[in-house]
Design an enzyme around this catalytic site. Structure first.
Site, PDB file in Angstrom:
ATOM      1  N   ARG A 202       0.813  -1.224   0.000  1.00 65.18           N
ATOM      2  CA  ARG A 202       0.000   0.000   0.000  1.00 65.18           C
ATOM      3  C   ARG A 202       0.839   1.264   0.000  1.00 65.18           C
ATOM      4  O   ARG A 202       0.696   2.128  -0.850  1.00 65.18           O
ATOM      5  CB  ARG A 202      -0.830   0.084   1.291  1.00 65.18           C
ATOM      6  N   THR A 203       1.706   1.354   1.028  1.00 65.03           N
ATOM      7  CA  THR A 203       2.475   2.576   1.175  1.00 65.03           C
ATOM      8  C   THR A 203       3.396   2.766  -0.013  1.00 65.03           C
ATOM      9  O   THR A 203       3.537   3.861  -0.551  1.00 65.03           O
ATOM     10  CB  THR A 203       3.292   2.536   2.479  1.00 65.03           C
TER      11      THR A 203
ATOM     12  N   LYS B  26      21.066 -11.643   1.388  1.00 62.40           N
ATOM     13  CA  LYS B  26      22.295 -12.363   1.091  1.00 62.40           C
ATOM     14  C   LYS B  26      23.447 -11.790   1.909  1.00 62.40           C
ATOM     15  O   LYS B  26      24.600 -12.048   1.646  1.00 62.40           O
ATOM     16  CB  LYS B  26      22.632 -12.255  -0.398  1.00 62.40           C
TER      17      LYS B  26
ATOM     18  N   ARG C 297      11.500   2.348   4.172  1.00 61.73           N
ATOM     19  CA  ARG C 297      10.722   1.729   5.251  1.00 61.73           C
ATOM     20  C   ARG C 297      11.558   0.590   5.838  1.00 61.73           C
ATOM     21  O   ARG C 297      12.135  -0.204   5.098  1.00 61.73           O
ATOM     22  CB  ARG C 297       9.385   1.201   4.737  1.00 61.73           C
TER      23      ARG C 297
ATOM     24  N   HIS D 141       6.238   7.802  11.309  1.00 58.66           N
ATOM     25  CA  HIS D 141       5.693   7.628   9.954  1.00 58.66           C
ATOM     26  C   HIS D 141       5.184   9.017   9.572  1.00 58.66           C
ATOM     27  O   HIS D 141       3.978   9.292   9.573  1.00 58.66           O
ATOM     28  CB  HIS D 141       4.562   6.614   9.980  1.00 58.66           C
TER      29      HIS D 141
END
Lengths: 424, 330, 172
Positions: free
Chosen positions: B79-80, B107, B129, B159
């Protein structure tokens, strides 16, 4: 090697000395205080004019990273750091790789340290095998190999029955148990003190109760089992009160605080500075003030460095992922001096907290300079400011919250058993 | 006076606010905490213009043409990420999406190596994020000087774009922010959205901010951030103008924080009856995605007082505003 | 030529002149679009003179300026509003002072993102000289030739009356 240390101010808190006295060293021992013994002709003269001459510092906790974690630091680099910090005796925690739970490993570590001849290393043995908190270690064998006490380092025993039994067993032989008061469940992988800063920054919290609940348990068990208990790394105000009360009631308990916790608080995390990620965490101003007072009043017995060199990559991460710990062997002296001067205490009080008092906790004959004592000596300039930066530190760990700051107190000479092992 | 730095009480060393340039302009958007009021207002005002753009047929403007925006999501969120992608494209930027959980990070590549590689590909702006609080600050500290970092959510910390779109929405329906009572309901403890919302409301001068939650979902010293604490939702909702709902994550039940979703809904879920205790024209916000029947009743979510859908539209405009302002501050 | 030597024309008279120029150009498919903020002021006054039922819009060109990279985003952006269909419309763009032509280019780019007009004409109060692009006003109430270091601005007083001012330019 015959050495004459002249013009220095001799401070030996164990013997109540604080005045201008020359010191005379021969065959690794102190052979004269104030006046030389007969027929003394020195091979070397150290002019300690304007400097303090005191016993080599005794550090209750310094991680040397060997065996196992050589990529973080080596025995050699860290012992050079000890020498640069004026530390001549140190205890190292058992959380090496492999864990110090076998006499062979302890012997090897002591052997390696002796070869380097830069400090007396006193390992702490693991209290349980692999520090896993299930099976006891062979404490007698480990003591014979050279351990001065038994510890779980940062991995507390969660099973209270095991904790009880391990303390009982240690008490049988009069061994000291060195425990970090932290309840694993309450600490719950936290990374910062459960206070205003953690709330604001969204960091996983470690409540003060994680320490006090565990402390209450171990004090109670010490009383029940008769074990000698040394509580490692106090961080809360309540803990100081609890220890003071326990001592007043006659319990054989001692405790220490790190040099960092005497000065810093949760605010020093700033904008997520991983250098301030420590275990136990830096707590509130109220806690810090109580720790400073506790040390001044004697509830806390000694200051240690809790030296934990961390490689650069392990700090170059978001706060919660970074490895906790600070390099501190070379800051133990200046930070202790700073505390004492801010509390209005004497140099002698400062030095006692990092020489004879920790030596007594370790049960070793160190931290004093009486006649015939081993010539482990620290000579420092209390007024000399120096900047804490990568190139000024001998340790491979450059991780300290004090980076970029200037502190007063620079070691000029360190002698181990009458030999100059560090000169600045 | 922009709060460009704060002073550690012990160190007496200024720790510069890494979000701002020396002359107080926005360089990165990392957190609302410490963001000057006039910058917040500038973002909201600029977003007003972008709302109009979204209503045209050609929803693009050329502001970021030739620039590359990288969405670096160490923590998954379609969504974001999608709204940031739409916002960047509407500014005519090129967009690179890096979902790190599936790529080189797992990795063993360090965060800094990932950033360095993206910089070498001429990225101008990173939208980040991450599951760790402070990750955006960490990245901002290590990027090259010309790169701007936008925090799309870091651990429990912040946020900022969510909070900005929330207050933008509130401002649209309730222009007089100096006269509002706002209540935040739900898991404040684990919520970066809540923290940012509280800072935004405080900075904009909202006089009364309430948090309504059980003790297990509140940080230990939450009053110190400037809120009134309520454990009784009926008391907490009385006469409020804005109800800001927070999402309850499933993990909370297994962490011994709550007994069950049912009991949570009964005590802290928003229903029509409880909403009726607020002012009759009160509005309801939710950052999404909603857990219908757990923190919010469908009737409320779809009801006339809900502004949840407009929030989504405004989210794109607000993110366009943030990106434009940052790109212009080079 | 210095600032004090300049005799500035009466903006109110210029406005009348512009309205007279525009009147014959107004048809059923005409729409007026003012450019913030001086162009909008002028458009509002023109509407009272030319017929207030003309479709009207306002453009803020902040998002289309070509100097975004140098000067960043303008502090004071306002929403553009084009409440009519641009398709097949004869649009008269209105601005206060015509200078380099870049503002008009930005305005045209923005208009085309709303739709495809049948034509665009430009009406300005003053053309102050110094064009940098091949763009010119079709309707202009006054031509002059100002050196680069001076800035010509339209001001509106409390009663809503216009006058022109001249200042040293801020940017080099």
């Amino acid at each position: 090697m015959k050495i004459h240390i002249k013009n220095g101010r001799l401070i030996d808190p164990a013997n109540g000395i604080d005045s201008q006295h020359d010191l005379f060293v021969a065959a690794g021992k102190v052979v004269g205080i104030g006046r030389p013994p007969a027929d003394f002709s020195p091979n070397q003269v150290i002019d300690a004019n304007g400097l303090i001459v005191c016993p080599g510092l005794v550090d209750l906790s310094a991680r040397l990273r060997e065996p196992g974690n050589e990529y973080k630091a080596t025995l050699e680099s860290e012992m050079l750091a000890a020498a640069a910090g004026g530390v001549t005796s140190l205890a190292c925690p058992p959380d090496t790789d492999p864990v110090l739970d076998e006499p062979g490993l302890v012997e090897m570590l002591k052997h390696r340290a002796r070869l380097l001849n830069l400090a007396h290393v006193y390992p702490l043995g693991a209290l349980t095998r692999q520090l896993q908190g299930v099976v006891l270690t062979e404490m007698c064998e480990l003591t014979e190999a050279g351990c001065v006490g038994f510890s779980q380092a940062g991995t507390p025993i969660t099973d209270t029955m095991v904790l009880w039994r391990s303390m009982q067993y240690a008490a049988t032989f009069g061994f000291t148990v060195w425990l970090h008061p932290q309840d694993s469940y309450l600490a719950d992988k936290g990374v910062a003190h459960d206070g205003e800063v953690a709330a604001r920054l969204g960091l996983r919290p470690i409540p003060a109760a994680a320490e006090t609940v565990a402390l209450a348990t171990m004090l109670r068990l010490a009383r029940e089992t008769g074990a000698r208990l040394h509580v490692c790394r106090l961080s809360t105000a309540e803990s100081v009160d609890m220890i003071a009360e326990a001592k007043a009631s006659g319990l054989a308990v001692t405790c220490d605080v790190t040099a960092n916790h005497l000065h810093l608080t949760e605010y020093d995390i700033g904008y997520f500075d991983a250098n301030s990620h420590l275990q136990p965490p830096l707590r509130s101003q109220r806690d810090r003030d109580a720790l400073r007072r506790g040390l001044a009043e004697g509830a806390i017995d000694a200051v240690c460095s809790d030296h934990t060199p961390v490689d650069k990559d392990a700090k170059l991460l978001p706060f919660g992922e970074s490895e906790a710990g600070a390099t501190c062997l070379e800051l133990l002296l200046p930070l202790t001096l700073k505390w004492a001067s801010e509390q209005g205490l004497s140099l002698s009080d400062a030095i006692a907290s990092i020489t004879n008092r920790p030596a007594a906790i370790m049960g070793i004959k160190a931290g004093h300079l009486g006649l015939h004592a081993t010539a482990d000596i620290c000579i420092f300039d209390p007024e000399q400011y120096w900047k804490i930066e990568d190139k000024a530190l001998r340790s491979q760990g450059k991780n300290t919250p004090f980076t970029g700051m200037e502190l007063a107190g620079k070691v000029r000479y360190t002698l181990l058993e009458g030999n100059i092992i560090y000169k600045n | 006076m922009p709060k460009a730095c704060f002073t550690s009480p012990w160190k007496k060393v200024k720790m510069f606010n890494p979000q701002l340039t020396d002359d107080g302009k926005l360089k990165h958007l990392l957190t609302i905490d410490g963001l000057p009021r006039d910058i917040i207002t500038q973002i909201l005002d600029t977003a007003e213009s972008f709302v109009g753009v979204a209503e045209r047929e050609v929803k693009k403007v050329p502001l970021l043409r030739g620039k590359t925006v990288c969405n670096i999501f160490f923590e998954n969120s379609t969504r974001t990420r999608t709204t940031f992608e739409i916002a960047a494209k509407r500014l005519s930027a090129d967009v690179i999406n890096l979902n790190v959980s599936t790529s080189s990070q797992s990795k063993g590549e360090t965060i800094l190596d990932t950033i360095d590689n993206l910089t070498a590909m001429h990225a101008d702006m990173f939208v980040v994020r991450h599951a760790q609080s402070g990750a955006a600050h960490f990245i901002a500290r290590h990027v090259k000087p010309h790169i701007h970092v936008i925090n799309a959510g870091d651990g429990r910390h912040a946020h900022p774009t969510q909070a900005l779109l929330d207050v933008f929405t509130i401002r649209r329906y309730k222009p007089d922010m100096h006269n509002l009572r706002v209540a935040l309901v739900g898991d404040i403890l684990h919520s970066r959205v809540a923290r940012s919302e509280i800072h935004a409301l405080t900075t904009l001068g909202v006089p009364e901010i309430r948090v309504i939650a059980p003790k297990t979902l509140l940080p230990e010293h939450v009053e110190k951030i400037g809120v009134h604490v309520y454990h009784d939702m009926n008391a907490g909702l009385r006469d409020v103008d804005v109800v800001m709902m927070l999402r309850l994550q499933n993990e909370r039940m297994s962490g011994a924080l709550l007994p069950s979703a049912q009991e949570y809904f009964k005590t802290f879920g928003l229903t029509q009856e409880k909403l009726a205790l607020a002012k009759p024209d009160a509005i309801v916000t939710h950052p999404g995605p909603m857990n219908r029947g757990i923190e919010i009743d469908s009737a409320v979510a779809d009801g006339r007082q809900s502004v949840i859908l407009p929030q989504v539209t405004y989210g794109i405009a607000v993110r366009m505003a943030v990106m434009s302002i940052l790109a212009g501050n080079s | 030529m210095t600032k004090t030597d300049m005799a500035l024309p009466d903006a109110e008279l210029l406005l009348q002149r512009l309205a007279d120029q525009l009147r014959p150009a107004i048809h059923k498919d005409t729409a007026l679009v003012g450019i913030h903020s001086g162009g909008v002021w002028i458009m509002e006054r023109l509407l009272t003179m030319l017929g207030s039922n003309l479709p009207q819009g306002r453009l803020d060109v902040s998002f289309y300026r070509d100097d975004f990279g140098q000067r960043g985003l303008h502090q004071d952006t306002r929403p553009s509003q084009i409440p009519f269909e641009v398709e097949d419309r004869h649009i008269i763009l209105i601005d206060d002072v015509f200078y380099t032509g870049r503002t008009i280019r930005a305005a045209m780019n923005e208009l085309f993102d709303y739709g495809r007009p049948a034509s665009i004409s430009l009406a300005v109060l003053v053309n102050r000289g110094g064009r940098e692009l091949p763009i010119a006003p079709q309707f202009c109430a006054h031509d002059m030739n100002l050196p680069a270091g001076l800035n010509l601005q339209l001001m509106r007083d409390a009663q809503g009356l216009f006058h022109l001012t001249l200042e040293e330019s801020q940017d080099v």
